[in-house]
Design an enzyme around this catalytic site. Sequence first.
Site, mmCIF file in Angstrom:
data_model
loop_
_atom_site.group_PDB
_atom_site.id
_atom_site.type_symbol
_atom_site.label_atom_id
_atom_site.label_comp_id
_atom_site.label_asym_id
_atom_site.label_seq_id
_atom_site.Cartn_x
_atom_site.Cartn_y
_atom_site.Cartn_z
ATOM 1 C CD GLU A 1 -5.757 3.959 1.130
ATOM 2 O OE1 GLU A 1 -6.180 4.974 1.600
ATOM 3 O OE2 GLU A 1 -4.864 3.420 1.692
ATOM 4 N N GLY B 1 -0.289 2.197 3.127
ATOM 5 C CA GLY B 1 0.617 1.348 3.762
ATOM 6 C C GLY B 1 1.766 1.686 4.788
ATOM 7 C CG ASP C 1 -5.354 -1.447 2.942
ATOM 8 O OD1 ASP C 1 -4.968 -0.323 2.986
ATOM 9 O OD2 ASP C 1 -5.111 -2.465 2.353
ATOM 10 N N GLY D 1 1.333 0.748 -0.336
ATOM 11 C CA GLY D 1 1.639 -0.635 -0.909
ATOM 12 C C GLY D 1 2.033 -0.761 -2.302
#
Length: 341
Positions: A143, A120, A151, A71
Amino acid sequence: MPMTEAPESSLIATHEGAAGTILMNRPKALNALNQDMIRGFAAAIADWRHDASVKLALLEGAGGRAFCAGGDVRAVRAAAVAGDRAAVEAFFSEEYAVNAGIADFGKPWVSLIDGVCMGGGIGVSVHGSHRIVTNHAMFAMPETAIALFPDVGTSFVLPRLPGALGIWLALTGARLNGTDAVHAGLATHFTTREALPALRAALIAGDIGAVARFCEAAPEASFAPHRAAIDRCFGAGSIPAILAALEAEGTDWAREQLGVLHHASPTSLFVTHELLSRGAKRDLAGCLAMELALTRVVVNDHPDFREGVRAVLVDKDHKPKWQPANIAAVDQAAIQAMFKV
Ligand code: QUE
């Protein structure tokens, strides 16, 4: 010739033959997903789901180096620093809705993964039916290095990988090559970069069976020699137990893992372990809701996320100052209190 050219779109969604094709087109940022790109995904999914002329979706990254590096966490950090909770909420809620939309797309969602695929990028591929990797693919969930957590629905996916592979990937951000990703279960098919143009042409012609013809058996995983140690150590059940198991292991591999864990955000390690434990017992929608609730706390309220993005992606000094600074100082009740859903 016009004096100025329209800036090229960061996400190019078109119809080509029997396929709806999406090109993630921010090559200088390794195709990291920004808000515009996420909105482009959402629009394409909504258009194509009920369009009978679209037999399959085909997803690729521009530039030859990356599928998608994650992301646009620099922009998310800027929003958090500015106190713009609405912008943070919009980013993650819309991204996770795309992840859910891919999972229930209802027709083949084919990702051609030839290069970097992290965070992402895994979210826009792993929930689809076909994740085709090449010998140039590089997968990671990095992450914990920026004090985020796995996520984009990976709190659902990772606990379901064989043995303790998911918790190992989540905590250490270990890099997988294409064959590794197939053996771990993140990818479904292995091919070569050279085969992609012909495979792509067949998919555009609506021939989903081409996937089987153009793909081949993945050679042995590079993590195979460590598989038993991964399960033994990373399956130990808690962060302190994992550290103790790695220390007891006494190998170079175990010392390397300890080095990585001691560099990550201590808070993030505990959050990630708890997230995957909870994710093992929920469906994808429940996992995405849990992740979204967690972003509100982790991104807006905890100092480590902005510090981690600063250290890794803004200043690139790779010297984050975590709060608390070490694993022993993490308050486990405070970790539990971060989970609102
Ligand atoms: C953790 C992450 C990301 C990361 C590194 C981490 C992430 C992300 C990028 C990234 C990398 C190169 C780029 C870019 C972004 O790196 O999500 O724009 O050019 O997008 O340790 O979660």
